[in-house]
Write a protein that holds these residues in place. Structure first.
Motif, PDB file in Angstrom:
ATOM      1  N   LEU A   1       2.315  63.759 -10.628  1.00 50.19           N
ATOM      2  CA  LEU A   1       2.288  62.580  -9.762  1.00 50.19           C
ATOM      3  C   LEU A   1       3.114  62.836  -8.498  1.00 50.19           C
ATOM      4  O   LEU A   1       2.698  62.480  -7.393  1.00 50.19           O
ATOM      5  CB  LEU A   1       2.792  61.349 -10.504  1.00 50.19           C
ATOM      6  N   GLU A   2       4.268  63.473  -8.663  1.00 51.40           N
ATOM      7  CA  GLU A   2       5.098  63.804  -7.510  1.00 51.40           C
ATOM      8  C   GLU A   2       4.348  64.742  -6.558  1.00 51.40           C
ATOM      9  O   GLU A   2       4.402  64.569  -5.340  1.00 51.40           O
ATOM     10  CB  GLU A   2       6.409  64.435  -7.964  1.00 51.40           C
ATOM     11  N   ALA A   3       3.642  65.725  -7.100  1.00 51.16           N
ATOM     12  CA  ALA A   3       2.843  66.645  -6.276  1.00 51.16           C
ATOM     13  C   ALA A   3       1.740  65.883  -5.546  1.00 51.16           C
ATOM     14  O   ALA A   3       1.436  66.172  -4.380  1.00 51.16           O
ATOM     15  CB  ALA A   3       2.253  67.762  -7.134  1.00 51.16           C
ATOM     16  N   ASN A   4       1.158  64.890  -6.219  1.00 48.15           N
ATOM     17  CA  ASN A   4       0.108  64.074  -5.590  1.00 48.15           C
ATOM     18  C   ASN A   4       0.652  63.287  -4.400  1.00 48.15           C
ATOM     19  O   ASN A   4      -0.035  63.116  -3.387  1.00 48.15           O
ATOM     20  CB  ASN A   4      -0.496  63.099  -6.600  1.00 48.15           C
ATOM     21  N   MET A   5       1.875  62.822  -4.501  1.00 43.32           N
ATOM     22  CA  MET A   5       2.468  62.006  -3.439  1.00 43.32           C
ATOM     23  C   MET A   5       2.712  62.815  -2.158  1.00 43.32           C
ATOM     24  O   MET A   5       2.810  62.249  -1.074  1.00 43.32           O
ATOM     25  CB  MET A   5       3.777  61.372  -3.906  1.00 43.32           C
ATOM     26  N   GLU A   6       2.771  64.147  -2.275  1.00 42.62           N
ATOM     27  CA  GLU A   6       2.927  64.994  -1.093  1.00 42.62           C
ATOM     28  C   GLU A   6       1.738  64.864  -0.145  1.00 42.62           C
ATOM     29  O   GLU A   6       1.822  65.220   1.026  1.00 42.62           O
ATOM     30  CB  GLU A   6       3.113  66.453  -1.512  1.00 42.62           C
ATOM     31  N   ALA A   7       0.638  64.327  -0.647  1.00 46.33           N
ATOM     32  CA  ALA A   7      -0.559  64.141   0.179  1.00 46.33           C
ATOM     33  C   ALA A   7      -0.302  63.186   1.335  1.00 46.33           C
ATOM     34  O   ALA A   7      -0.936  63.306   2.390  1.00 46.33           O
ATOM     35  CB  ALA A   7      -1.715  63.634  -0.670  1.00 46.33           C
ATOM     36  N   LEU A   8       0.620  62.250   1.155  1.00 43.33           N
ATOM     37  CA  LEU A   8       0.905  61.295   2.223  1.00 43.33           C
ATOM     38  C   LEU A   8       1.449  62.002   3.460  1.00 43.33           C
ATOM     39  O   LEU A   8       1.060  61.688   4.589  1.00 43.33           O
ATOM     40  CB  LEU A   8       1.881  60.221   1.732  1.00 43.33           C
ATOM     41  N   GLU A   9       2.320  62.975   3.269  1.00 38.96           N
ATOM     42  CA  GLU A   9       2.847  63.755   4.397  1.00 38.96           C
ATOM     43  C   GLU A   9       1.811  64.761   4.891  1.00 38.96           C
ATOM     44  O   GLU A   9       1.686  64.994   6.088  1.00 38.96           O
ATOM     45  CB  GLU A   9       4.146  64.465   4.009  1.00 38.96           C
ATOM     46  N   ALA A  10       1.063  65.341   3.959  1.00 41.51           N
ATOM     47  CA  ALA A  10       0.038  66.315   4.342  1.00 41.51           C
ATOM     48  C   ALA A  10      -1.033  65.669   5.217  1.00 41.51           C
ATOM     49  O   ALA A  10      -1.550  66.302   6.143  1.00 41.51           O
ATOM     50  CB  ALA A  10      -0.596  66.934   3.094  1.00 41.51           C
ATOM     51  N   ALA A  11      -1.359  64.416   4.954  1.00 45.29           N
ATOM     52  CA  ALA A  11      -2.398  63.716   5.730  1.00 45.29           C
ATOM     53  C   ALA A  11      -2.008  63.621   7.204  1.00 45.29           C
ATOM     54  O   ALA A  11      -2.877  63.654   8.083  1.00 45.29           O
ATOM     55  CB  ALA A  11      -2.649  62.325   5.155  1.00 45.29           C
ATOM     56  N   LYS A  12      -0.726  63.526   7.478  1.00 45.77           N
ATOM     57  CA  LYS A  12      -0.264  63.452   8.869  1.00 45.77           C
ATOM     58  C   LYS A  12      -0.518  64.757   9.627  1.00 45.77           C
ATOM     59  O   LYS A  12      -0.587  64.759  10.848  1.00 45.77           O
ATOM     60  CB  LYS A  12       1.230  63.121   8.910  1.00 45.77           C
TER      61      LYS A  12
ATOM     62  N   ALA B   1      -6.045  68.638  -0.677  1.00 48.61           N
ATOM     63  CA  ALA B   1      -7.264  68.013  -1.205  1.00 48.61           C
ATOM     64  C   ALA B   1      -7.146  66.487  -1.196  1.00 48.61           C
ATOM     65  O   ALA B   1      -8.067  65.788  -0.763  1.00 48.61           O
ATOM     66  CB  ALA B   1      -7.538  68.518  -2.628  1.00 48.61           C
ATOM     67  N   LEU B   2      -6.010  65.978  -1.639  1.00 48.57           N
ATOM     68  CA  LEU B   2      -5.819  64.526  -1.651  1.00 48.57           C
ATOM     69  C   LEU B   2      -5.684  63.962  -0.244  1.00 48.57           C
ATOM     70  O   LEU B   2      -6.184  62.874   0.045  1.00 48.57           O
ATOM     71  CB  LEU B   2      -4.602  64.161  -2.496  1.00 48.57           C
ATOM     72  N   ALA B   3      -5.031  64.705   0.638  1.00 43.31           N
ATOM     73  CA  ALA B   3      -4.888  64.257   2.031  1.00 43.31           C
ATOM     74  C   ALA B   3      -6.254  64.139   2.687  1.00 43.31           C
ATOM     75  O   ALA B   3      -6.522  63.193   3.428  1.00 43.31           O
ATOM     76  CB  ALA B   3      -4.003  65.228   2.812  1.00 43.31           C
ATOM     77  N   TRP B   4      -7.140  65.094   2.410  1.00 41.63           N
ATOM     78  CA  TRP B   4      -8.488  65.060   2.978  1.00 41.63           C
ATOM     79  C   TRP B   4      -9.214  63.797   2.517  1.00 41.63           C
ATOM     80  O   TRP B   4      -9.908  63.146   3.297  1.00 41.63           O
ATOM     81  CB  TRP B   4      -9.259  66.316   2.577  1.00 41.63           C
ATOM     82  N   VAL B   5      -9.019  63.427   1.259  1.00 39.62           N
ATOM     83  CA  VAL B   5      -9.672  62.229   0.724  1.00 39.62           C
ATOM     84  C   VAL B   5      -9.119  60.973   1.396  1.00 39.62           C
ATOM     85  O   VAL B   5      -9.885  60.135   1.889  1.00 39.62           O
ATOM     86  CB  VAL B   5      -9.504  62.141  -0.816  1.00 39.62           C
TER      87      VAL B   5
END
Length: 150
Positions: free
Chosen positions: A98-109, A75-79
């Motif tokens: 917060l740590e779970a939120n930071m996984e969005a950076l890798e997911a966005a790739k 969800a955060l990666a999509w944003v």
């Protein structure tokens, strides 16, 4: 695009709905399930997500699994992958969130245009240009909607 403006996305996890923990009854340790907390007093231990939102949550989770990411990260990666977004405001009560939120950076790739399109189809809220007559000319404006149907 023509105005060089960026969006600031507030509550990109839809108040926790896109974490998956509110499919069905709210957990007692969550802000909606805690009957003594402000939202718990307001909502009680009712189902926070209605049938439509539960369906959206399950479909988003189905997209996340083959990518090997959590629903939160997806969800955060999509944003953050959205070119119109300048800022994605995060929230959480615990460092683990917060740590779970930071996984969005890798997911966005991992989000290809095909995955982005699939997510937009599930959400059904992609802003569309809308023609409007004004002074004999057609102007296009985009209407911004919430990240999840409510």
């Amino acid at each position: 695009q023509p105005y060089n403006l960026g969006l600031t996305v507030w509550s990109p996890l839809a108040g926790g709905k896109l974490t998956g923990k509110y499919i069905g009854d709210a957990p007692s340790d969550g802000r909606f399930g805690n009957k003594e907390g402000p939202l718990g007093k307001w909502f009680g231990n009712a189902k926070v997500a209605d049938e439509d939102n539960s369906k959206v949550q399950k479909l988003i989770d189905e997209v996340a699994k083959p990518l090997g990411v959590s629903m939160v990260a997806l969800a955060l990666a999509w944003v953050i992958k959205n070119k119109a977004v300048s800022v994605c405001l995060l929230g959480g009560r615990k460092s683990s969130q917060l740590e779970a939120n930071m996984e969005a950076l890798e997911a966005a790739k991992k989000l290809t245009p095909e995955y982005m399109k699939k997510i937009e189809e599930i959400l059904g809220n992609k802003p569309q240009p809308r023609a409007r007559l004004s002074g004999g000319q057609i102007r296009f404006q985009q209407y911004i909607t919430n990240p999840i149907k409510q």
